[in-house]
Design a protein around this motif. Sequence first.
Motif, PDB file in Angstrom:
ATOM      1  N   GLN A  47       0.826  -1.213   0.000  1.00  0.00           N
ATOM      2  CA  GLN A  47       0.000   0.000   0.000  1.00  0.00           C
ATOM      3  C   GLN A  47       0.858   1.260   0.000  1.00  0.00           C
ATOM      4  OE1 GLN A  47      -2.746  -0.433   3.250  1.00  0.00           O
ATOM      5  NE2 GLN A  47      -3.865  -2.084   2.236  1.00  0.00           N
ATOM      6  N   ARG A  48       2.104   1.103   0.445  1.00  0.00           N
ATOM      7  CA  ARG A  48       3.019   2.244   0.380  1.00  0.00           C
ATOM      8  C   ARG A  48       3.159   2.745  -1.049  1.00  0.00           C
ATOM      9  NH1 ARG A  48       6.351   3.519   4.558  1.00  0.00           N
ATOM     10  NH2 ARG A  48       7.744   4.593   3.122  1.00  0.00           N
ATOM     11  N   ALA A  49       3.032   1.800  -1.966  1.00  0.00           N
ATOM     12  CA  ALA A  49       3.189   2.176  -3.365  1.00  0.00           C
ATOM     13  C   ALA A  49       2.136   3.189  -3.792  1.00  0.00           C
ATOM     14  CB  ALA A  49       3.134   0.946  -4.263  1.00  0.00           C
ATOM     15  N   GLU A  50       1.021   3.234  -3.048  1.00  0.00           N
ATOM     16  CA  GLU A  50      -0.003   4.231  -3.364  1.00  0.00           C
ATOM     17  C   GLU A  50       0.423   5.619  -2.902  1.00  0.00           C
ATOM     18  OE1 GLU A  50      -2.465   3.360  -5.175  1.00  0.00           O
ATOM     19  OE2 GLU A  50      -2.244   1.186  -5.015  1.00  0.00           O
ATOM     20  N   GLN A  51       1.372   5.653  -1.980  1.00  0.00           N
ATOM     21  CA  GLN A  51       1.816   6.940  -1.419  1.00  0.00           C
ATOM     22  C   GLN A  51       2.958   7.567  -2.216  1.00  0.00           C
ATOM     23  OE1 GLN A  51      -0.172   7.710   1.181  1.00  0.00           O
ATOM     24  NE2 GLN A  51      -1.040   5.658   0.884  1.00  0.00           N
ATOM     25  N   VAL A  52       3.534   6.807  -3.097  1.00  0.00           N
ATOM     26  CA  VAL A  52       4.640   7.344  -3.892  1.00  0.00           C
ATOM     27  C   VAL A  52       4.179   7.427  -5.341  1.00  0.00           C
ATOM     28  CG1 VAL A  52       6.433   6.451  -2.358  1.00  0.00           C
ATOM     29  CG2 VAL A  52       5.658   5.060  -4.294  1.00  0.00           C
ATOM     30  N   PRO A  53       4.803   8.275  -6.120  1.00  0.00           N
ATOM     31  CA  PRO A  53       4.342   8.449  -7.504  1.00  0.00           C
ATOM     32  C   PRO A  53       4.773   7.292  -8.406  1.00  0.00           C
ATOM     33  CG  PRO A  53       6.219   9.870  -7.090  1.00  0.00           C
ATOM     34  CD  PRO A  53       5.897   9.180  -5.790  1.00  0.00           C
ATOM     35  N   LEU A  54       4.219   6.119  -8.105  1.00  0.00           N
ATOM     36  CA  LEU A  54       4.583   4.920  -8.858  1.00  0.00           C
ATOM     37  C   LEU A  54       3.435   4.591  -9.795  1.00  0.00           C
ATOM     38  CD1 LEU A  54       6.477   2.573  -9.380  1.00  0.00           C
ATOM     39  CD2 LEU A  54       5.455   1.378  -7.455  1.00  0.00           C
ATOM     40  N   ARG A  55       3.609   4.929 -11.030  1.00  0.00           N
ATOM     41  CA  ARG A  55       2.522   4.846 -11.995  1.00  0.00           C
ATOM     42  C   ARG A  55       2.868   3.851 -13.082  1.00  0.00           C
ATOM     43  NH1 ARG A  55       2.990  11.142 -12.302  1.00  0.00           N
ATOM     44  NH2 ARG A  55       4.456  10.521 -13.912  1.00  0.00           N
ATOM     45  N   PRO A  56       2.060   2.803 -13.209  1.00  0.00           N
ATOM     46  CA  PRO A  56       2.303   1.911 -14.335  1.00  0.00           C
ATOM     47  C   PRO A  56       1.994   2.654 -15.622  1.00  0.00           C
ATOM     48  CG  PRO A  56       0.255   1.308 -13.241  1.00  0.00           C
ATOM     49  CD  PRO A  56       0.862   2.418 -12.446  1.00  0.00           C
ATOM     50  N   TRP A  57       2.909   2.620 -16.550  1.00  0.00           N
ATOM     51  CA  TRP A  57       2.727   3.360 -17.792  1.00  0.00           C
ATOM     52  C   TRP A  57       1.992   2.556 -18.841  1.00  0.00           C
ATOM     53  CZ3 TRP A  57       8.226   5.734 -18.582  1.00  0.00           C
ATOM     54  CH2 TRP A  57       8.357   6.835 -17.738  1.00  0.00           C
ATOM     55  N   VAL A  58       2.058   1.236 -18.717  1.00  0.00           N
ATOM     56  CA  VAL A  58       1.505   0.433 -19.798  1.00  0.00           C
ATOM     57  C   VAL A  58       0.445  -0.523 -19.281  1.00  0.00           C
ATOM     58  CG1 VAL A  58       3.497   0.632 -21.298  1.00  0.00           C
ATOM     59  CG2 VAL A  58       3.403  -1.196 -19.610  1.00  0.00           C
ATOM     60  N   ALA A  59      -0.268  -1.115 -20.226  1.00  0.00           N
ATOM     61  CA  ALA A  59      -1.427  -1.929 -19.914  1.00  0.00           C
ATOM     62  C   ALA A  59      -1.060  -3.206 -19.157  1.00  0.00           C
ATOM     63  CB  ALA A  59      -2.136  -2.297 -21.202  1.00  0.00           C
ATOM     64  N   GLY A  60      -2.059  -3.776 -18.465  1.00  0.00           N
ATOM     65  CA  GLY A  60      -1.864  -5.062 -17.815  1.00  0.00           C
ATOM     66  C   GLY A  60      -1.986  -4.939 -16.312  1.00  0.00           C
ATOM     67  N   ASP A  61      -2.377  -6.039 -15.673  1.00  0.00           N
ATOM     68  CA  ASP A  61      -2.501  -6.052 -14.227  1.00  0.00           C
ATOM     69  C   ASP A  61      -1.115  -6.162 -13.617  1.00  0.00           C
ATOM     70  OD1 ASP A  61      -5.265  -5.943 -14.308  1.00  0.00           O
ATOM     71  OD2 ASP A  61      -5.421  -8.120 -14.538  1.00  0.00           O
ATOM     72  N   LYS A  62      -0.776  -5.201 -12.835  1.00  0.00           N
ATOM     73  CA  LYS A  62       0.540  -5.216 -12.200  1.00  0.00           C
ATOM     74  C   LYS A  62       0.333  -5.163 -10.701  1.00  0.00           C
ATOM     75  CE  LYS A  62       3.051  -3.743 -16.140  1.00  0.00           C
ATOM     76  NZ  LYS A  62       4.170  -2.992 -16.702  1.00  0.00           N
TER      77      LYS A  62
END
Lengths: 141, 141
Positions: free
Chosen positions: B97-112
Amino acid sequence: MNDTPPRTMSAGECWQALREHEFGRLAYRLLGDVHITPINYAVDGDALLFRTAQGNKLLSAVMHEPVALEIDELGSEDAWSVVVRGRAEVLGETDAQRAEQVPLRPWVAGDKDSVVRIVAVEVTGRRFRLSKPWEHIVPTS
Amino acid sequence: MNDTPPRTMSAGECWQALREHEFGRLAYRLLGDVHITPINYAVDGDALLFRTAQGNKLLSAVMHEPVALEIDELGSEDAWSVVVRGRAEVLGETDAQRAEQVPLRPWVAGDKDSVVRIVAVEVTGRRFRLSKPWEHIVPTS
């Protein structure tokens, strides 16, 4: 979320991109670790050439080992990446003169006497449509 | 030939560059080979986070293995490159959930779904003054 999957680039597209660029990153193994370093390279037929210094750590690391070289370009809407995998070998003096015939230019200081060739075993490339960041802001619950 | 040797970047400069970027290349081992792939990442303290799909080849490849991530910038006069070496680990749900707090944006399609953390063991950076190509054209004998 952008639902456009990455598109595979053809071998021709990959080589075209490789010829149009001269700056990449080389990944190699050394003492069980993985390393990555920027290099400049030139395309010579189905191989890549780069220069390095005699006795260089990089030189000993890549000799006859599997290596991977990557180039990429990142735009505002899309990005692409080409990866060449192969094995590295140091050229003898005669072959090394070939490096004079290709646009292989050392960018930085230092004696770089050795010419290393990577014969491509596998060349792959992908183009990505980038997601728009504002399209996948996730509300926190 | 440009005689300016590469300049070592301080740890502070390296982290500053890492925070200002989000696109890098990850080098890792898989079945004895070396691979390199573009990824987007975010800085979280002294670690880097990136997203990947469950069951992804990349995920299995990097688990607890040494990896290296590189970012760089190439200008007309100079270039720099920063390399982070460390080991990769998959985050549990809470940490992820920490990943929601940092600007970590998947750029491309697909479930990551999986968030991978690389705790930095070594961070190095170099700045290069680039040689002017026309200054080292070698006459062929």
